[in-house]
Design a protein around this motif. Structure first.
Motif, mmCIF file in Angstrom:
data_model
loop_
_atom_site.group_PDB
_atom_site.id
_atom_site.type_symbol
_atom_site.label_atom_id
_atom_site.label_comp_id
_atom_site.label_asym_id
_atom_site.label_seq_id
_atom_site.Cartn_x
_atom_site.Cartn_y
_atom_site.Cartn_z
ATOM 1 N N SER A 201 0.840 -1.194 0.000
ATOM 2 C CA SER A 201 0.000 0.000 0.000
ATOM 3 C C SER A 201 0.878 1.249 0.000
ATOM 4 O O SER A 201 1.786 1.381 0.809
ATOM 5 C CB SER A 201 -0.895 -0.015 1.253
ATOM 6 O OG SER A 201 -1.695 1.139 1.303
ATOM 7 N N THR A 202 0.600 2.159 -0.937
ATOM 8 C CA THR A 202 1.446 3.358 -1.067
ATOM 9 C C THR A 202 0.603 4.624 -1.133
ATOM 10 O O THR A 202 -0.538 4.595 -1.602
ATOM 11 C CB THR A 202 2.329 3.273 -2.338
ATOM 12 O OG1 THR A 202 2.991 4.534 -2.536
ATOM 13 C CG2 THR A 202 1.521 2.957 -3.584
ATOM 14 N N VAL A 203 1.196 5.740 -0.689
ATOM 15 C CA VAL A 203 0.544 7.040 -0.847
ATOM 16 C C VAL A 203 0.452 7.437 -2.319
ATOM 17 O O VAL A 203 -0.263 8.368 -2.658
ATOM 18 C CB VAL A 203 1.292 8.181 -0.124
ATOM 19 C CG1 VAL A 203 1.101 8.116 1.368
ATOM 20 C CG2 VAL A 203 2.755 8.220 -0.497
ATOM 21 N N GLY A 204 1.220 6.741 -3.157
ATOM 22 C CA GLY A 204 1.179 7.059 -4.582
ATOM 23 C C GLY A 204 2.441 7.752 -5.053
ATOM 24 O O GLY A 204 2.391 8.814 -5.677
ATOM 25 N N LEU A 205 3.598 7.151 -4.747
ATOM 26 C CA LEU A 205 4.862 7.705 -5.242
ATOM 27 C C LEU A 205 4.998 7.288 -6.708
ATOM 28 O O LEU A 205 5.549 6.232 -7.041
ATOM 29 C CB LEU A 205 6.038 7.200 -4.402
ATOM 30 C CG LEU A 205 6.031 7.644 -2.940
ATOM 31 C CD1 LEU A 205 7.231 7.090 -2.194
ATOM 32 C CD2 LEU A 205 6.010 9.171 -2.845
ATOM 33 N N ALA A 206 4.475 8.146 -7.580
ATOM 34 C CA ALA A 206 4.343 7.786 -8.994
ATOM 35 C C ALA A 206 5.681 7.400 -9.619
ATOM 36 O O ALA A 206 5.748 6.529 -10.479
ATOM 37 C CB ALA A 206 3.710 8.950 -9.761
ATOM 38 N N ASP A 207 6.759 8.034 -9.149
ATOM 39 C CA ASP A 207 8.066 7.764 -9.766
ATOM 40 C C ASP A 207 8.647 6.410 -9.380
ATOM 41 O O ASP A 207 9.623 5.966 -9.973
ATOM 42 C CB ASP A 207 9.063 8.875 -9.396
ATOM 43 C CG ASP A 207 9.316 8.972 -7.899
ATOM 44 O OD1 ASP A 207 8.439 8.542 -7.112
ATOM 45 O OD2 ASP A 207 10.381 9.469 -7.498
ATOM 46 N N LYS A 208 8.057 5.754 -8.376
ATOM 47 C CA LYS A 208 8.579 4.458 -7.928
ATOM 48 C C LYS A 208 7.721 3.291 -8.391
ATOM 49 O O LYS A 208 8.099 2.134 -8.223
ATOM 50 C CB LYS A 208 8.646 4.417 -6.394
ATOM 51 C CG LYS A 208 9.445 5.518 -5.747
ATOM 52 C CD LYS A 208 10.907 5.113 -5.603
ATOM 53 C CE LYS A 208 11.733 6.173 -4.922
ATOM 54 N NZ LYS A 208 11.346 6.373 -3.521
ATOM 55 N N LEU A 209 6.553 3.588 -8.952
ATOM 56 C CA LEU A 209 5.619 2.498 -9.252
ATOM 57 C C LEU A 209 6.159 1.553 -10.319
ATOM 58 O O LEU A 209 5.998 0.336 -10.214
ATOM 59 C CB LEU A 209 4.259 3.057 -9.671
ATOM 60 C CG LEU A 209 3.387 3.523 -8.489
ATOM 61 C CD1 LEU A 209 2.174 4.304 -8.985
ATOM 62 C CD2 LEU A 209 2.940 2.337 -7.643
ATOM 63 N N ALA A 210 6.807 2.103 -11.325
ATOM 64 C CA ALA A 210 7.316 1.227 -12.390
ATOM 65 C C ALA A 210 8.329 0.240 -11.818
ATOM 66 O O ALA A 210 8.296 -0.958 -12.128
ATOM 67 C CB ALA A 210 7.945 2.067 -13.504
ATOM 68 N N ALA A 211 9.210 0.722 -10.940
ATOM 69 C CA ALA A 211 10.222 -0.169 -10.356
ATOM 70 C C ALA A 211 9.567 -1.199 -9.437
ATOM 71 O O ALA A 211 10.015 -2.349 -9.372
ATOM 72 C CB ALA A 211 11.254 0.652 -9.579
ATOM 73 N N LEU A 212 8.520 -0.810 -8.746
ATOM 74 C CA LEU A 212 7.803 -1.777 -7.906
ATOM 75 C C LEU A 212 7.216 -2.889 -8.780
ATOM 76 O O LEU A 212 7.379 -4.078 -8.492
ATOM 77 C CB LEU A 212 6.676 -1.087 -7.130
ATOM 78 C CG LEU A 212 5.863 -2.027 -6.221
ATOM 79 C CD1 LEU A 212 6.652 -2.425 -4.980
ATOM 80 C CD2 LEU A 212 4.518 -1.419 -5.828
ATOM 81 N N GLY A 213 6.538 -2.484 -9.853
ATOM 82 C CA GLY A 213 5.902 -3.459 -10.739
ATOM 83 C C GLY A 213 6.907 -4.405 -11.398
ATOM 84 O O GLY A 213 6.630 -5.576 -11.589
ATOM 85 N N ARG A 214 8.081 -3.868 -11.711
ATOM 86 C CA ARG A 214 9.135 -4.716 -12.283
ATOM 87 C C ARG A 214 9.697 -5.668 -11.240
ATOM 88 O O ARG A 214 10.091 -6.776 -11.530
ATOM 89 C CB ARG A 214 10.303 -3.846 -12.783
ATOM 90 C CG ARG A 214 10.207 -3.378 -14.214
ATOM 91 C CD ARG A 214 11.557 -2.894 -14.731
ATOM 92 N NE ARG A 214 12.215 -1.916 -13.862
ATOM 93 C CZ ARG A 214 11.991 -0.598 -13.893
ATOM 94 N NH1 ARG A 214 11.135 -0.100 -14.768
ATOM 95 N NH2 ARG A 214 12.626 0.226 -13.074
ATOM 96 N N GLY A 215 9.716 -5.197 -9.991
ATOM 97 C CA GLY A 215 10.439 -5.929 -8.946
ATOM 98 C C GLY A 215 9.633 -6.986 -8.224
ATOM 99 O O GLY A 215 10.213 -7.847 -7.565
ATOM 100 N N THR A 216 8.300 -6.910 -8.289
ATOM 101 C CA THR A 216 7.497 -7.872 -7.534
ATOM 102 C C THR A 216 6.125 -8.065 -8.169
ATOM 103 O O THR A 216 5.555 -7.114 -8.708
ATOM 104 C CB THR A 216 7.303 -7.408 -6.062
ATOM 105 O OG1 THR A 216 6.549 -8.413 -5.366
ATOM 106 C CG2 THR A 216 6.552 -6.096 -5.969
ATOM 107 N N PRO A 217 5.594 -9.291 -8.091
ATOM 108 C CA PRO A 217 4.237 -9.549 -8.564
ATOM 109 C C PRO A 217 3.183 -9.327 -7.484
ATOM 110 O O PRO A 217 2.008 -9.640 -7.705
ATOM 111 C CB PRO A 217 4.295 -11.027 -8.953
ATOM 112 C CG PRO A 217 5.278 -11.617 -7.985
ATOM 113 C CD PRO A 217 6.279 -10.531 -7.675
ATOM 114 N N ALA A 218 3.569 -8.803 -6.317
ATOM 115 C CA ALA A 218 2.597 -8.608 -5.230
ATOM 116 C C ALA A 218 1.490 -7.651 -5.672
ATOM 117 O O ALA A 218 1.645 -6.895 -6.634
ATOM 118 C CB ALA A 218 3.317 -8.051 -3.996
ATOM 119 N N ALA A 219 0.374 -7.685 -4.957
ATOM 120 C CA ALA A 219 -0.763 -6.823 -5.285
ATOM 121 C C ALA A 219 -0.483 -5.380 -4.854
ATOM 122 O O ALA A 219 0.316 -5.120 -3.958
ATOM 123 C CB ALA A 219 -2.017 -7.339 -4.587
#
Ligand code: SAH
Length: 358
Positions: A201-219
């Motif tokens: 769960s994130t406040v919405g750090l838009a600049d980090k979302l792509a790296a999160l999506g690349r790094g993990t399949p978690a919801a």
């Protein structure tokens, strides 16, 4: 009253390392790579609290591992339990910092609310953790350690299957450590939990979302909370950096599997963001986005400048969303009377009670 923090231990904590790094370390001790798999099994499925517990490793190897590395095991300093069975676990870390996790019983499983930082730098106006400010990031071992300890506190009838990173801290402000910990939680070498049941769960750090999506399949869950820029920037400072349209663009680009949706969390603040026009703004903002909405009535805490929404406003808000074709679920926080509900974690109250009782 607090004891001075111990000198930092220079030995790497094995649960801070990736599986490859553990293998390199084991091989550097003159062992065959398969020994690393044994060690990894002890670290995660085996939940070893110390090297002694690794009973199928030769004593000499255990001794050498102990010389070159260490293990953190989190033992709760206090456990608060509420009438609904929710338990708040308070941990004192090795530098004296305090964090909390919340263990929530459901019908056939448990959910753990996990912390990712000591304090938080995001400063959301309604959140109690924000009042602590930011102290430090949690290490991977301290993140996965919350999960390992909680697993020992549940029984087979209700295993720990679900994790939500909604405790203290902003997970994407600690992305590197988060991703290592998620590897231990989801990975082949680790606990092998289901990726659908682990939610960041994130406040919405838009600049980090792509790296999160690349790094993990978690919801993924995003704390949207306010559907227009003027009000959101006042209540959630992150919005001054990443506006709602920037956030939406990064969510549209997020690598979601075909059957999955982003969860939008919406904390209803009485009279502030719970009006029918806010519901309509929310519907408009979500257009084109694969999402569902979790409505969370605000949990009041000491010193908060907001109040809980009225019940009829909550239901009316939900109805407008549903009429607008959104999936909208009402989430009642658990463990409110022990200060374990959403946004109430400050790792303070329980510690103070404890000290008084000593
Ligand atoms: N930093 C992350 C995770 C921690 S907050 C994030 O912002 O998502 C987890 C959730 O609790 C967020 O959706 C947040 O909006 C909500 N929350 C914070 N304070 C709250 C409160 N007092 N009452 C209800 N929900 C709250």
């Amino acid at each position: 009253m607090s004891t001075p923090a111990a000198k930092p231990d220079p030995r790497p904590d094995l649960r801070d390392l990736t599986p490859q790094q553990v293998q390199d370390l084991v091989v550097s001790l003159g062992e065959k790579p398969f020994r690393a798999r044994q060690v990894l099994r002890w670290l995660y499925k085996g939940a070893a609290g110390d090297f002694e517990a690794m009973s199928d490793l030769a004593k000499g190897l255990r001794q050498r591992l102990h010389e070159v590395s260490r293990l953190t095991w989190l033992t709760p300093q206090a456990v608060g339990e509420s009438g609904d069975g929710t338990r708040k676990l308070l941990y004192a870390l090795d530098d004296g910092a305090r964090i909390e996790s919340v263990l929530i019983p459901e019908e056939d499983h448990h959910t753990l609310c996990v912390s990712s930082q000591v304090g938080c730098a995001q400063g959301c106006k309604f959140c109690k953790t924000a009042t602590l400010g930011f102290r430090r990031n949690l290490r991977p071992a301290e993140i996965v350690g919350q999960v390992l300890t909680a697993r020992t506190m549940v029984d087979e009838a209700r295993p720990l299957t679900n994790l939500v990173f909604m405790g203290m801290g902003e997970p994407l402000d600690n992305l590197d450590n988060l991703l290592i910990a998620l590897g231990h939680i989801l990975g082949e070498h680790g606990l092998q939990m289901s990726q659908r049941k682990v939610t960041i769960s994130t406040v919405g750090l838009a600049d980090k979302l792509a790296a999160l999506g690349r790094g993990t399949p978690a919801a993924l869950a995003v704390s949207l909370n306010v559907p227009n820029d003027a009000l959101r920037s006042r209540i959630m400072p992150v919005n001054r950096r990443f506006s709602l349209s920037t956030l939406k663009a990064s969510l549209l680009a997020y690598p979601l599997k075909p059957t999955r949706r982003v969860t939008l969390e919406y904390v209803l603040l009485g009279g502030v963001n719970d009006r029918p026009e806010h519901a309509r703004e929310l519907i408009a903002w979500t257009r084109g986005l694969k999402c569902k909405v979790n409505l969370i009535p605000f949990n009041p805490h000491d010193g908060a400048a907001f109040t809980a929404p009225r019940e009829e406003d909550v239901l009316a808000f939900q109805e407008i969303l549903i009429a607008g074709n959104l999936t909208a679920l009402l989430r009642r926080s658990r463990g409110r009377e022990i200060g374990a509900a959403c946004g109430q974690l400050a790792a303070r109250a329980m510690a103070a009670e404890e000290e008084e009782g000593e």
